[in-house]
Write a protein that holds these residues in place. Structure first.
Motif, short mmCIF file in Angstrom:
data_model
loop_
_atom_site.label_atom_id
_atom_site.label_comp_id
_atom_site.label_asym_id
_atom_site.label_seq_id
_atom_site.Cartn_x
_atom_site.Cartn_y
_atom_site.Cartn_z
N LEU A 395 26.73 -9.18 -5.87
CA LEU A 395 25.85 -8.76 -6.97
C LEU A 395 25.03 -9.92 -7.50
CD1 LEU A 395 28.25 -6.37 -8.94
CD2 LEU A 395 26.37 -5.74 -7.42
N ASN A 396 25.52 -11.14 -7.31
CA ASN A 396 24.82 -12.33 -7.82
C ASN A 396 24.68 -13.35 -6.71
OD1 ASN A 396 24.97 -11.80 -10.99
ND2 ASN A 396 26.95 -11.25 -10.10
N LEU A 397 24.21 -12.89 -5.59
CA LEU A 397 24.19 -13.72 -4.40
C LEU A 397 23.34 -14.96 -4.58
CD1 LEU A 397 25.22 -14.00 -1.55
CD2 LEU A 397 23.27 -12.64 -0.77
N ASP A 398 22.14 -14.82 -5.19
CA ASP A 398 21.24 -15.96 -5.33
C ASP A 398 21.86 -17.04 -6.20
OD1 ASP A 398 19.42 -14.69 -3.75
OD2 ASP A 398 18.25 -13.87 -5.43
N ARG A 399 22.49 -16.60 -7.32
CA ARG A 399 23.10 -17.58 -8.23
C ARG A 399 24.26 -18.29 -7.54
NH1 ARG A 399 22.34 -21.29 -11.92
NH2 ARG A 399 24.09 -21.47 -13.40
N VAL A 400 25.06 -17.54 -6.75
CA VAL A 400 26.18 -18.15 -6.05
C VAL A 400 25.69 -19.19 -5.06
CG1 VAL A 400 28.04 -17.71 -4.39
CG2 VAL A 400 27.73 -16.19 -6.33
N ILE A 401 24.59 -18.86 -4.37
CA ILE A 401 24.03 -19.81 -3.39
C ILE A 401 23.52 -21.06 -4.09
CG2 ILE A 401 22.16 -20.14 -1.75
CD1 ILE A 401 22.49 -17.22 -0.95
N ASP A 402 22.88 -20.86 -5.26
CA ASP A 402 22.38 -22.03 -6.00
C ASP A 402 23.52 -22.95 -6.40
OD1 ASP A 402 19.82 -21.15 -5.73
OD2 ASP A 402 19.69 -20.25 -7.73
N ILE A 403 24.60 -22.36 -6.91
CA ILE A 403 25.73 -23.19 -7.36
C ILE A 403 26.33 -23.94 -6.19
CG2 ILE A 403 28.08 -23.07 -8.30
CD1 ILE A 403 27.15 -20.75 -10.04
N ILE A 404 26.54 -23.24 -5.09
CA ILE A 404 27.15 -23.90 -3.94
C ILE A 404 26.24 -24.97 -3.38
CG2 ILE A 404 27.95 -23.51 -1.57
CD1 ILE A 404 28.85 -20.74 -2.44
N ARG A 405 24.91 -24.71 -3.47
CA ARG A 405 23.96 -25.64 -2.84
C ARG A 405 23.69 -26.87 -3.69
NH1 ARG A 405 17.88 -23.92 -0.77
NH2 ARG A 405 17.41 -25.90 0.32
N TYR A 406 23.60 -26.69 -5.00
CA TYR A 406 23.13 -27.79 -5.84
C TYR A 406 24.20 -28.39 -6.75
CZ TYR A 406 18.61 -25.96 -4.37
OH TYR A 406 17.56 -25.51 -3.65
N ASP A 407 25.30 -27.65 -7.01
CA ASP A 407 26.28 -28.18 -7.97
C ASP A 407 27.22 -29.14 -7.27
OD1 ASP A 407 28.49 -28.35 -9.97
OD2 ASP A 407 27.25 -26.84 -10.97
N SER A 408 27.54 -30.24 -7.95
CA SER A 408 28.43 -31.23 -7.36
C SER A 408 29.88 -30.74 -7.33
CB SER A 408 28.36 -32.54 -8.15
OG SER A 408 28.71 -32.32 -9.52
N GLU A 409 30.24 -29.87 -8.23
CA GLU A 409 31.58 -29.28 -8.25
C GLU A 409 31.44 -27.76 -8.25
OE1 GLU A 409 33.90 -30.75 -11.43
OE2 GLU A 409 33.76 -32.85 -10.80
N PRO A 410 31.15 -27.16 -7.09
CA PRO A 410 30.84 -25.73 -7.05
C PRO A 410 32.02 -24.85 -7.47
CG PRO A 410 31.09 -26.63 -4.84
CD PRO A 410 31.04 -27.80 -5.77
N LYS A 411 33.25 -25.30 -7.18
CA LYS A 411 34.40 -24.47 -7.54
C LYS A 411 34.53 -24.32 -9.04
CE LYS A 411 39.39 -24.10 -6.77
NZ LYS A 411 40.58 -24.71 -6.10
N ALA A 412 34.41 -25.42 -9.76
CA ALA A 412 34.50 -25.36 -11.23
C ALA A 412 33.32 -24.60 -11.81
CB ALA A 412 34.57 -26.78 -11.79
N ALA A 413 32.14 -24.77 -11.17
CA ALA A 413 30.94 -24.08 -11.67
C ALA A 413 31.07 -22.57 -11.49
CB ALA A 413 29.71 -24.60 -10.94
N LEU A 414 31.62 -22.15 -10.34
CA LEU A 414 31.80 -20.71 -10.12
C LEU A 414 32.77 -20.11 -11.13
CD1 LEU A 414 32.08 -20.62 -6.20
CD2 LEU A 414 30.25 -19.64 -7.59
N MET A 415 33.80 -20.88 -11.48
CA MET A 415 34.77 -20.38 -12.43
C MET A 415 34.24 -20.39 -13.85
SD MET A 415 38.18 -22.25 -10.89
CE MET A 415 39.21 -21.69 -12.22
N ALA A 416 33.27 -21.30 -14.14
CA ALA A 416 32.72 -21.39 -15.50
C ALA A 416 31.58 -20.40 -15.74
CB ALA A 416 32.24 -22.82 -15.77
N GLU A 417 30.92 -19.95 -14.68
CA GLU A 417 29.77 -19.07 -14.81
C GLU A 417 30.16 -17.71 -15.39
OE1 GLU A 417 25.92 -17.94 -14.72
OE2 GLU A 417 26.60 -19.90 -14.05
N VAL A 418 29.35 -17.24 -16.30
CA VAL A 418 29.50 -15.89 -16.83
C VAL A 418 28.52 -15.02 -16.07
CG1 VAL A 418 29.35 -14.41 -18.84
CG2 VAL A 418 30.17 -16.76 -19.09
N TRP A 419 29.04 -14.11 -15.26
CA TRP A 419 28.19 -13.38 -14.34
C TRP A 419 27.59 -12.15 -15.03
CZ3 TRP A 419 27.26 -16.03 -10.14
CH2 TRP A 419 28.20 -17.01 -9.75
N GLY A 420 26.51 -11.75 -14.46
CA GLY A 420 25.81 -10.57 -14.99
C GLY A 420 24.51 -10.92 -15.66
#
Length: 767
Positions: A395-420
């Motif tokens: 549902l949030n594919l673009d945002r997930v790709i951005d986090i994985i691509r540009y964030d230095s700590e993608p795992k923590a960023a994915l857990m901190a993101e409020v989706w929707g």
């Protein structure tokens, strides 16, 4: 010189306790170990620890029924090294037995090579044989990977082994078990799996089902070697109700017509755990010793199947009569004892009824079902958690790709993101907006799963598949939750599982058909001895030194007969092969010979002491044909005697039967048939006494009573006669003399008597 150092002395520590308590505690430890970890099977899976470890080790080696075989040495080595710290020979013997279809009703090991045979031959060495699991063995372990049972550390703590197998069928009763522990033992015969599952279904539908209803479905054991069970139904019911008893099992046989009135008996199935080679030896021994005279020959014509041929001595013999005698004298009929002593819940030894053993199995199956269902629910919950994370990703594919691509700590960023929320897709690292610190919607497990996703999983159709999988898992979880909450649903599920096992291994398959049948015990074995022997006339000859033989036909008693040098004839009389011949020893024992078993008359015969246990220092007093319903007068040289019924003197063994009790220095003097109403006794002092027969007691055995009083010497001879007819004897010239007036010799028993009349034989004998 070496310098002496004053090393401190270490005093040995001593622990004192009563010897009785020390031995008792150690023996109790040994006894508990033997009972729980070696000899008694578990009521739940029917296995002992060694068998359980063998099957588990083979499972770990991936020896599936459809896979390849592995060397038995490898299997027993793994079992010994990983789970069972005992000898490899004992482990291999236990594994080989699981592969023997003549010992195990439903083999758990598929053996390739020589694993022994019904003749009693041992399996080949473990380096020459190979093995793998059977299909039914896999059902015993189904669910081990699903937390169906508890595991415990192995003997060195490096691995784990199951405490009990999940057991999809009642293996304890299906394959049986035997073992000897300390102070207790177990012996359980195999049963038919189809019948056992029918009994389980009955107990599922009616937990209060009676023993009688269960035994209707499980009528008795089903032995792998077949045979015919001849135990009455009432006895079988009582055996299953108490957990103790026995089953009489006979070989299966049939009469084979050879044409022209000739026939032979063919045995096609022998009783359980009877070695065929030893059975043949026993049958041959019966022929050699003539214990079953109507059996002429036995041949083993077995190949893959059992085929033992029994030839009768005559075509007029009744087959039922012949088999009845063989059932009584050989292992063609055995008694298989049942002692259903098992471990309840793996801890408490108890003698259980058939119903209790089935109940223990069903309770175990319910516990396995609950544990497997809960394990599946835990797996579903874990998968649903991951699926929820995947769906958020789509549902949030673009945002997930951005986090994985540009964030230095993608795992923590994915857990901190409020989706929707709506995010503008970043075209470079400068356009990327890091998530604001806060509580997100993804767990650590979900974030880890997203990061481990493959790029190929980002297809458009994947989202629909994820949603369908999530919905299916939710439905399955709801069903499992309902199953765990409802005991009725659990028992219904167990019934369906048992029905599947019954379909795979029940009576519709070659392995599942009942092999042991039932029949009423016939009375053919209660046969009079004379009926077993072909009646023929013989002449019995016994020499003074005790060599005995039987010449065919009634030879004239005056015929000259040859004896060994220094020997001479003593007894010769006409008899028949069906006669029992009494041998009276000087030691007071009576021995029984069979006319048909006497050696032939072509040679000098055989020493009678090879046929009966007559001591060398006891001579033969008399040899006579036994007649039923007669009375015998027996007396010792001391002058004591009594009357005994002929039925009381027949011996059943070589050791004979003690009838007349004699002290040291006293011997048996005579044994005479009783006829008439009076007794005449003559002593070594040539005094003759006549007294009424009724003064002599009738006894089965003993010393007897005094016949005549002696001051010196003892008894020479005694005879019974009719007083009114007079007393006769042969004088020295061979003429028969008859004395009718016996008044001067008549008296009371135990009196002295008077001197014998003139012309009485010099040897003081009436005959």
């Amino acid at each position: 010189m070496t310098e002496k150092t004053d090393a401190p002395k270490i005093e040995p520590t001593e622990h004192s306790e009563p010897l009785r308590r020390a031995i008792g505690e150690r023996y109790l430890t040994y006894a508990l170990s033997t009972i729980m970890h070696r000899a008694l099977p578990d009521a739940r899976d029917g296995l002992k620890p060694v068998h359980r470890r063998i099957l588990y080790a083979m499972r770990e080696l991936r020896l599936s029924p459809t896979g390849g075989f592995r060397k038995s040495a490898k299997i027993s080595g793994d079992v010994m090294g990983n789970y069972h710290p005992h000898g490899d020979a004992a482990i291999y013997d236990a594994m080989a037995r699981l592969a023997q279809d003549f010992n195990v009703r439903y083999p758990l090991v598929d053996g390739q090579g020589n694993f022994g045979n019904i003749d009693g031959d041992n399996p080949a060495a473990s380096r020459y044989t190979e093995a793998r699991l059977t299909a039914i063995a896999e059902t015993l372990m189904e669910g081990l990977a699903e937390n169906a049972v508890d595991f415990r550390p192995n003997y060195d703590g490096t691995l784990e082994e199951p405490v009990v197998m999940p057991a999809a069928f009642p293996n304890l009763l299906a394959n049986g078990s035997s073992g000897i522990a300390v102070g207790m033992a177990t012996n359980i015969p195999p049963h038919n799996l189809h019948e056992l599952i029918d009994a389980c279904q009955l107990m599922l539908n009616d937990p209060e089902a009676s023993d009688d209803e269960i035994v209707r479905l499980v009528p008795g054991p089903d032995f792998p070697t077949g045979g015919v069970i001849v135990e009455p139904r009432e006895t079988i019911l009582e055996t299953y109700r108490t957990g103790r008893g026995a089953f009489r099992l006979r070989a299966r046989w049939a009469v084979e017509d050879l044409g022209r009135g000739a026939w032979q008996i063919v045995v096609t199935e022998i009783p359980y755990q009877v070695q065929k080679s030893k059975l043949i030896e026993r049958l041959a021994e019966l022929i050699q010793t003539k214990k079953v005279p109507i059996l002429a020959d036995v041949r083993d014509e077995s190949a893959e199947d059992v085929r033992i041929v029994l030839e009768p001595r005559s075509r007029t013999v009744d087959p039922d009569m012949l088999m009845g005698m063989l059932f009584r004298n050989s292992d063609l009929e055995i008694r298989f004892n049942l002692n259903m002593n098992v471990l309840i819940d793996g801890r408490v030894p108890k003698v259980c009824s058939l119903k209790e053993v089935l109940r223990a199995f069903l309770d175990h199956r319910r516990d396995v079902l609950q544990r497997r269902s809960q394990h599946r629910i835990d797996k579903i919950d874990h998968r649903l958690e991951i699926l929820e994370g995947f769906i958020i990703t789509f549902l949030n594919l673009d945002r997930v790709i951005d986090i994985i691509r540009y964030d230095s700590e993608p795992k923590a960023a994915l857990m901190a993101e409020v989706w929707g929320r709506k995010h503008k897709r970043a075209t470079s690292e400068d356009d990327y907006v890091p998530p604001k610190p806060g509580k997100g919607e993804l767990s650590e497990v979900q974030a880890e799963a997203i990061l481990n996703m493959r790029l190929r999983s980002l297809r458009k159709l994947e989202e629909m598949e994820l949603i369908a999988e999530r919905d299916a898992l939710r439905d399955e979880r709801a069903d499992l939750a309902a199953l765990l909450a409802d005991a009725g649903l659990q028992w219904a599920r167990i019934g369906r599982d048992l029905a599947e096992v019954q379909k795979l291994f029940g009576k519709g398959t070659a392995m599942g058909k009942r092999r042991s049948d039932f029949a009423d015990r016939t009375d053919a074995e209660e046969v009079p001895f004379e009926a077993m022997i072909e009646r023929e006339p013989i002449t019995v000859i016994c020499s003074k030194m005790g060599w005995i033989r039987a010449m065919k036909g009634h030879v004239a008693l005056e015929t000259e007969v040859k004896f060994k040098d220094g020997d001479e004839g003593r007894f010769i009389f006409h008899a028949e092969t069906t006669d029992k011949i009494l041998l009276i020893g000087a030691n007071g024992r009576f021995y029984t010979l069979i006319g048909a078993n006497l050696p032939g008359g072509r040679g000098m015969g055989e020493p009678v002491r090879l046929m009966v246990d007559l001591p060398n220092d006891s001579e033969i007093v008399d040899l006579m044909i036994w007649r039923g319903g007669e009375k015998l007068l027996v007396a010792s040289t001391a002058g004591d005697g009594f009357v005994v019924a002929s039925e009381e003197v027949v011996a059943q063994t070589r050791a004979g039967k003690q009838v007349l009790t004699v002290r040291e220095g006293v011997k048996t003097a005579l044994c005479r048939r009783v006829s008439g109403d009076s007794v005449a006794v003559v002593g070594e002092n040539r005094k003759l006494l006549v007294f009424p027969l009724i003064q002599l007691p009738e006894m089965a055995k003993g010393k007897g009573v005094r016949l005549q009083k002696y001051k010196d010497g003892g008894l020479s001879d005694a005879i019974t006669f009719t007083l009114a007819s007079g007393l006769s004897w042969k004088d020295p010239a061979g003429r028969t003399r008859l004395e009718t007036d016996l008044a001067q010799w008549q008296g009371m028993r135990a009196s002295t008597g008077a001197m014998a009349p003139r012309g009485f034989p010099r040897d003081n004998r009436f005959t």
